[in-house]
Design a protein around this motif. Structure first.
Motif, PDB file in Angstrom:
ATOM      1  N   SER A  50       0.848  -1.121   0.010  1.00  8.64           N
ATOM      2  CA  SER A  50       0.053   0.001   0.085  1.00  8.64           C
ATOM      3  C   SER A  50       0.776   1.100   0.080  1.00  8.64           C
ATOM      4  N   GLY A  51       0.205   2.203  -0.121  1.00 11.60           N
ATOM      5  CA  GLY A  51       0.956   3.696   0.033  1.00 11.60           C
ATOM      6  C   GLY A  51       1.430   3.813   1.280  1.00 11.60           C
ATOM      7  N   THR A  52       0.822   3.387   2.268  1.00 13.24           N
ATOM      8  CA  THR A  52       0.927   3.518   3.701  1.00 13.24           C
ATOM      9  C   THR A  52       2.241   2.569   3.936  1.00 13.24           C
ATOM     10  N   ASP A  53       2.155   1.587   3.598  1.00 12.23           N
ATOM     11  CA  ASP A  53       3.436   0.670   3.685  1.00 12.23           C
ATOM     12  C   ASP A  53       4.497   1.131   3.021  1.00 12.23           C
TER      13      ASP A  53
ATOM     14  N   GLU B 261       9.895  11.237  -0.768  1.00  9.77           N
ATOM     15  CA  GLU B 261       8.588  11.883  -1.214  1.00  9.77           C
ATOM     16  C   GLU B 261       7.552  10.841  -0.988  1.00  9.77           C
ATOM     17  N   ASP B 262       6.305  11.772  -0.447  1.00  5.19           N
ATOM     18  CA  ASP B 262       4.964  11.017  -0.602  1.00  5.19           C
ATOM     19  C   ASP B 262       4.512  11.413  -1.859  1.00  5.19           C
ATOM     20  N   ALA B 263       4.445  10.674  -2.926  1.00  2.71           N
ATOM     21  CA  ALA B 263       3.924  10.758  -4.276  1.00  2.71           C
ATOM     22  C   ALA B 263       2.624  10.219  -4.564  1.00  2.71           C
ATOM     23  N   ALA B 264       2.172   9.735  -3.536  1.00  2.00           N
ATOM     24  CA  ALA B 264       0.655   8.965  -3.559  1.00  2.00           C
ATOM     25  C   ALA B 264      -0.100   9.622  -4.676  1.00  2.00           C
ATOM     26  N   GLN B 265      -0.392  10.858  -4.435  1.00  5.26           N
ATOM     27  CA  GLN B 265      -1.292  11.592  -5.217  1.00  5.26           C
ATOM     28  C   GLN B 265      -0.792  12.019  -6.678  1.00  5.26           C
ATOM     29  N   ALA B 266       0.508  11.837  -6.742  1.00  4.49           N
ATOM     30  CA  ALA B 266       1.471  12.791  -7.792  1.00  4.49           C
ATOM     31  C   ALA B 266       1.818  11.789  -8.808  1.00  4.49           C
TER      32      ALA B 266
ATOM     33  N   PHE C 105       4.483   5.511  -3.619  1.00  4.75           N
ATOM     34  CA  PHE C 105       3.450   5.633  -4.357  1.00  4.75           C
ATOM     35  C   PHE C 105       1.973   4.733  -3.992  1.00  4.75           C
ATOM     36  N   SER C 106       0.996   4.982  -4.075  1.00  3.46           N
ATOM     37  CA  SER C 106      -0.150   4.229  -3.618  1.00  3.46           C
ATOM     38  C   SER C 106      -0.969   4.097  -4.833  1.00  3.46           C
ATOM     39  N   PHE C 107      -1.704   2.884  -4.932  1.00  3.62           N
ATOM     40  CA  PHE C 107      -2.486   2.400  -6.161  1.00  3.62           C
ATOM     41  C   PHE C 107      -3.751   2.118  -5.560  1.00  3.62           C
TER      42      PHE C 107
ATOM     43  N   SER D  45      -8.681   5.035  -5.846  1.00  8.80           N
ATOM     44  CA  SER D  45      -8.938   6.530  -6.224  1.00  8.80           C
ATOM     45  C   SER D  45      -7.829   7.205  -6.824  1.00  8.80           C
ATOM     46  N   LYS D  46      -6.772   6.802  -6.572  1.00  8.06           N
ATOM     47  CA  LYS D  46      -5.429   7.335  -7.061  1.00  8.06           C
ATOM     48  C   LYS D  46      -5.535   7.423  -8.618  1.00  8.06           C
ATOM     49  N   ASN D  47      -4.584   8.048  -9.207  1.00 12.47           N
ATOM     50  CA  ASN D  47      -4.781   8.342 -10.780  1.00 12.47           C
ATOM     51  C   ASN D  47      -4.347   6.908 -11.338  1.00 12.47           C
TER      52      ASN D  47
HETATM   53  C1  PLP Z   1      -3.468   7.749  -0.291  1.00 10.44           C
HETATM   54  C2  PLP Z   1      -2.383   8.426   0.350  1.00 10.44           C
HETATM   55  C3  PLP Z   1      -1.497   7.677   1.083  1.00 10.44           C
HETATM   56  C4  PLP Z   1      -1.695   6.054   1.666  1.00 10.44           C
HETATM   57  O1  PLP Z   1      -1.807   5.347   0.654  1.00 10.44           O
HETATM   58  P1  PLP Z   1      -2.604   3.964   0.834  1.00 10.44           P
HETATM   59  O2  PLP Z   1      -2.307   3.132  -0.445  1.00 10.44           O
HETATM   60  O3  PLP Z   1      -4.293   4.179   0.971  1.00 10.44           O
HETATM   61  O4  PLP Z   1      -2.167   3.204   2.123  1.00 10.44           O
HETATM   62  C5  PLP Z   1      -0.359   8.062   1.750  1.00 10.44           C
HETATM   63  N1  PLP Z   1      -0.232   9.637   1.524  1.00 10.44           N
HETATM   64  C6  PLP Z   1      -1.031  10.264   0.737  1.00 10.44           C
HETATM   65  C7  PLP Z   1      -0.808  11.908   0.673  1.00 10.44           C
HETATM   66  C8  PLP Z   1      -2.078   9.580  -0.061  1.00 10.44           C
HETATM   67  O5  PLP Z   1      -3.044  10.407  -0.596  1.00 10.44           O
END
Ligand code: PLP
Length: 380
Positions: A59-62, A163-168, A187-189, A192-194
């Protein structure tokens, strides 16, 4: 006409025929853990982001957690980030016993303010400065943080950058893609992400082979070889099934990003035509290419009533994020209070995310802006 905040069924219609045979083949193989689909997706993502290596995770969190583990984050370390982000950014820091050191955002981009970052570090006692470990800039809503000055500050104080690129995914700053500028990019998948999977998934980009190998070990409980553990990791694996879905979708991502950017441009035109500029602040691009994971407007003083009005008229909207992290009950132990990060608090009270997904139709966007215009005709 109802307008949902996000409708993934139309994206699925587009990819179904390419996806189904590959999914069927995977099901026939019954090989669900890591393997070729994950390796292939990692290579594609490294190429897409302009980084040498990428490691798929759960996950993005992980992705954030494993990156912080990889740099050796320990209890008592200070890790800098923004209080105006999804909870996971600071949650990952705190889960390792480290302390989130918040720095307020720059209000035009909603990303960490480099000037305030410099001040915050200057104001630290020397003993606290020694505990500084890393900085996590968040590329919020699809626009990169101001990485030039952030990188300089990080270099000066020997801080890692995660970098927290989860949304980018695909966003650019100075010609570089999100996730390629720090030591690690997360990155997060989440659907709802891109780029969204059929469930949870994430990825970490890495700059060296040894960093990649370290992440690969941490991903399977820190085992260098099976049942011999040199350090403590976790189960941070990406499913083969998710990797396969994501590989298929990645081929469409640039097209979808262009559609999101077209939608943003259309909103700008519609808001200008409706004469709403004095009531509604629109997102602006100042740090390079924005990929509009969210299209977030500001409606000072009217946000909550406007949200109700939109919801009553069948428009899907959301507030990201209503409570800045320094005011979350679970972070009360940090001792921060209302007023400490005024820009984050202001954003939390003023912002509203409108539908922006790629397949959104012009008539639906017109409907959204019409409903907003009708609100302000009544309330001003
Ligand atoms: C979605 C998101 C995460 C976490 O990603 P998950 O896949 O939901 O764990 C972390 N940081 C930001 C800024 C996010 O938008």
């Amino acid at each position: 006409m109802n307008v949902p905040l996000l409708d993934l069924t139309r994206q699925y219609d587009q990819i179904r025929d390419r996806l189904t045979p590959r999914l069927t083949a995977l099901l026939e193989s019954q090989q669900f853990i890591l393997g070729e689909p994950v390796r292939q997706f990692e290579a594609e993502m490294a190429d897409y982001c302009g980084v040498p290596f990428a490691v798929g995770v759960s996950s993005g969190t992980d992705a954030l957690l494993i990156s912080l583990m990889a740099i050796g984050t320990r209890p008592g370390d200070l890790v800098i980030t923004s209080p105006y982000t999804f909870f996971a950014t600071a949650g990952a820091i705190a889960r390792l016993g480290a302390i989130p050191l918040f720095v307020d955002i720059e209000p035009r981009t909603f990303t960490i303010d480099p000037a305030k970052l410099a001040h915050t570090i200057d104001d630290l006692k020397p003993s606290d400065r020694e505990r500084l470990k890393a900085i996590i800039p968040v590329h919020l809503y699809g626009q990169c943080a101001d990485m030039g000055p952030i990188t300089e500050i990080a270099r000066t104080f020997h801080l890692s950058i995660i970098e927290d690129a989860a949304q980018a995914i695909g966003a650019e700053y100075g010609g570089k893609r999100a996730g390629s500028m720090g030591d690690y990019g997360c990155f997060s998948f989440f659907p709802s992400k891109n780029l969204g999977g059929f469930g949870d998934g994430g990825l970490v980009s890495a700059q060296s082979e040894s960093d990649r190998d370290h992440l690969v070990r941490l991903r399977v409980h820190g085992g260098a070889e099976r049942y011999r553990h040199t350090e403590i990791g976790g189960n941070f694996r990406l499913d083969a099934l998710q990797a396969l879905v994501l590989s298929v979708k990645l081929a469409y991502l640039d097209q979808w990003t262009a559609m999101r950017r077209d939608n943003a441009a259309r909103y700008r035109m519609l808001f200008a035509d409706a004469g709403l500029q004095e009531h509604v602040g629109l997102p602006i691009e100042v740090n390079g290419k924005h990929v509009y994971n969210q299209f977030v407007i500001r409606a000072p003083r009217h946000r909550d009533a406007l949200q109700r009005h939109l919801a009553e008229n069948g428009i899907g909207v959301a507030i990201y994020y209503p409570i800045p992290l320094h005011l979350q009950p679970c972070f009360a132990y940090l001792g921060q209070q209302a007023g400490d990060f005024p820009q984050s608090e202001r954003a939390a009270g003023e912002t509203l995310a409108l539908p922006i997904f790629p397949e959104l139709e012009p008539a639906q966007m017109e409907r959204v802006v019409d409903i907003i215009a009708s609100y302000f005709r009544r309330h001003t």
